[in-house]
Design a protein around this motif. Structure first.
Motif, short mmCIF file in Angstrom:
data_model
loop_
_atom_site.label_atom_id
_atom_site.label_comp_id
_atom_site.label_asym_id
_atom_site.label_seq_id
_atom_site.Cartn_x
_atom_site.Cartn_y
_atom_site.Cartn_z
N GLU A 1 0.97 -1.33 0.09
CA GLU A 1 0.06 -0.23 0.06
C GLU A 1 0.87 1.27 0.02
O GLU A 1 2.05 1.36 0.76
N ASN B 1 -4.26 5.37 -2.06
CA ASN B 1 -5.46 5.74 -1.42
C ASN B 1 -6.09 6.92 -2.15
O ASN B 1 -5.33 8.08 -2.61
N GLU C 1 -8.02 2.30 -3.41
CA GLU C 1 -8.44 2.22 -2.10
C GLU C 1 -9.48 3.26 -1.80
O GLU C 1 -9.24 4.50 -1.99
N ASP D 1 -11.75 0.30 1.74
CA ASP D 1 -11.00 0.64 2.82
C ASP D 1 -11.65 0.84 4.28
O ASP D 1 -12.78 1.23 3.92
N LYS E 1 -11.13 -4.23 3.26
CA LYS E 1 -10.02 -3.96 3.86
C LYS E 1 -10.60 -4.17 5.32
O LYS E 1 -11.22 -2.93 5.77
N GLU F 1 -6.29 -5.40 8.04
CA GLU F 1 -5.35 -4.22 8.48
C GLU F 1 -4.73 -4.13 9.83
O GLU F 1 -5.90 -4.47 10.63
CA CA Z 1 -5.63 2.74 2.85
#
Ligand code: CA
Ligand code: C2E
Ligand code: CA
Length: 508
Positions: free
Chosen positions: A273, A332, A364, A395, A416, A452
């Motif tokens: 990421e 992101n 994301e 996310d 996620k 995560e």
């Molecule tokens: Ca993220």
């Protein structure tokens, strides 16, 4: 005036009100025509003058006719406002300036095109003019809003200003009918009373109203603010911060760090990421929480995502060149950026430029993007990215209120699971039940999963046992600059196999 007369003729009285030069010239020219051509000359002259007046009314900007004060240019508007300030001062009357700014013209532009957007703004201008008294002045602003100067009046105090401004906002926010559609634009507004400034000049009062309107716009939609001296200082601070952030983005001080994502089961690297870090010349490494609000506030979200994408694609190219396998990089995207209608085209172009297939990019998306603001545009955009072949990660899953319908509309590939459900999962039965429920829902929907914020071996082991697809967190590795990733990848590939991966108890 009879209703069946053509518009231009019906507008003649208005035109005359704003064209004293024409009215004075009329008799003079008619006299000359009579002197030169007798009665016929007189008739022809008067006819020609009338036609001239009609033609002039046709080409004249309509808000010049509609606006009570007739101000259409900035110099004229400032002249009017200066006159109001002088007259008000001499007669003990109040005057002031209002700035109305549209909350969101971009969506109108995306959906209906520039011509419709301009037409809606023009009609709203006519409405604002219609809601004012004769003598007030209106100025169309470059960004699409309007400024209004109020002619001197008794009892023009703060309360009255709020009422007038709110009335103009209400008039502006009525739907506009164009080709059978009813289009809406709301506006935020700021105002400044002449008496509010120590040395009021027209330019200073207009500027102060603009400062108040900018403040309102940040708090909109539909916000209203009166100018206060602290606002100007705040704006100066914001301008300075924006300039600093722009430099940071342009000079590469803000760049991507990379945090590994691994298969929960085998431990193999499945991606990274990209997370933004500011390498500040004095403050050292600044985390995103400290500068993302400034980026969004300064309208630099698009610039940040360009920088992050560029960094991610450069990293993918370098890993490929080094012969290491990194399937995807997650980037992101802010909610603002996901409403950018050019996003899919831009991404396609960038992927082509780097000769990368779209599946190398995981977009994301925060779960909240579809529960706040104009979700339609974002959902369409995200679907376009999915069609392009990019992977879509939802996310912070579990913290928003996404319905299953939305997940499907979204074309998401992976959930996620937020850190709050993961922490201490190996010790907490409730956490286990929640994550087990999310995992089984994901399985039913055919979605992949990633947990995560995995910090310990125990958490990792339990997630693997529950059947979670991938894990990411300090327990695997912290985010690192690109330069450290190749060493980390090599060390990770050479790692000893973990006990639970050999089929032993997860608690080991
Ligand atoms: Ca993220
Ligand atoms: P996020 O997308 O949920 O990113 C994960 C955050 O959790 C990262 O913080 C990461 O460093 C941190 N983290 C990872 N593993 C662990 C762990 O095991 N324990 C704990 N306590 N934390 C862990 P970071 O890098 O500070 O980013 C914070 C948030 O800032 C991100 O949350 C993301 O929403 C946002 N962000 C970061 N980079 C960007 C960017 O380029 N663009 C946008 N729009 N947002 C970004
Ligand atoms: Ca997250």
């Amino acid at each position: 005036m009879p209703r069946h007369l053509p518009n231009q003729i019906r507008r003649l009285p208005t035109l005359m009100r704003f064209g004293p030069g024409l009215i004075l010239a009329g008799p003079l020219l008619s006299l000359c025509a009579y002197w030169l051509g007798g009665e016929r000359g007189l008739v022809a002259g008067v006819l020609a003058l009338s036609l001239l007046a009609v033609a002039a009314s046709a080409v004249m900007p309509r808000h010049a006719l509609g606006a009570p004060g007739g101000s259409t240019t900035r110099p004229r508007f400032l002249d009017d406002l200066d006159r109001f300030l002088l007259e008000g001062d001499a007669d003990g009357l109040g005057t002031g300036c209002i700035v109305l700014q549209f909350d969101d013209t971009a969506t109108l532009l995306d959906r209906h095109g520039r011509a419709t957007q301009s037409e809606v703004i023009r009609r709203i201008g006519e409405r604002i003019a219609g809601a004012l008294r004769a003598g007030d002045a209106v100025l169309p602003l470059e960004g699409g809003g309007y400024a209004v100067a109020l002619a001197p009046a008794r009892r023009l105090d703060l309360e009255t200003m709020v009422q007038i401004t709110a009335r103009l906002q209400a008039a502006a926010s009525e739907p506009v009918a164009i080709s059978g559609r009813r289009l809406l634009l709301t506006c935020s507004a700021g105002f400044c009373l002449g008496a509010r400034l120590p040395r009021p000049s027209a330019a200073a009062v207009l500027d102060a109203a603009q400062v108040a309107a900018d403040e309102a716009l940040r708090n909109g939609p539909g916000a209203l603010r009166a100018y206060a001296p602290g606002m100007a200082r705040k704006r100066a601070d914001r301008d300075a911060r924006r300039a600093e952030l722009e430099t940071a983005l342009d000079e590469g001080q803000i760049r991507a760090w990379f945090q590994p994502q691994v298969s929960a089961d085998t431990g193999d690297l499945t991606g990274f990421e990209a997370l933004a870090r500011w390498h500040h010349p004095e403050r050292g490494i600044v985390p995103p929480a400290d500068f993302l609000p400034g980026i969004a506030d300064s309208g630099l979200s698009e610039r940040l995502s360009e920088v992050m994408l560029f960094n991610a694609f450069v990293a993918l190219s370098r890993w490929d060149k080094a012969g290491v396998r990194v399937p995807t990089v997650g980037v992101n995207f802010s909610n603002d950026e996901l409403r950018n209608p050019r996003l899919a085209d831009k991404l396609k172009w960038e992927l082509d430029r780097f000769d990368l297939t779209p599946d190398r990019l995981s977009v994301e998306v925060l779960e909240t993007v579809i529960t706040t603001g104009d979700a339609d545009v974002a959902v369409r955009n995200i679907s376009a990215l999915a069609r392009l072949g990019c992977r879509i990660d939802l996310d912070d899953f579990g913290t928003g209120h996404t319905s299953i319908v939305n997940i499907r509309r979204f074309a998401a590939h992976r959930l996620k699971i937020d850190r709050s459900f993961v922490s201490r999962i190996d010790e907490d039965r409730d956490q286990q039940r929640t994550v087990a429920a999310i995992l089984s829902m994901a399985e039913q929907l055919g979605l992949d999963t990633l947990a995560e914020g995995v910090e310990t071996r125990g958490e990792h082991a339990l997630l693997a046992q529950l059947g979670c697809g991938h894990v990411q967190g300090f327990g695997i590795a912290r985010p690192m600059p690109f330069e450290q990733t190749l060493d980390w990848i090599a060390a990770h590939a050479a790692r000893p196999r973990l006990v639970w991966q050999a089929g032993a108890s997860p608690k080991g």
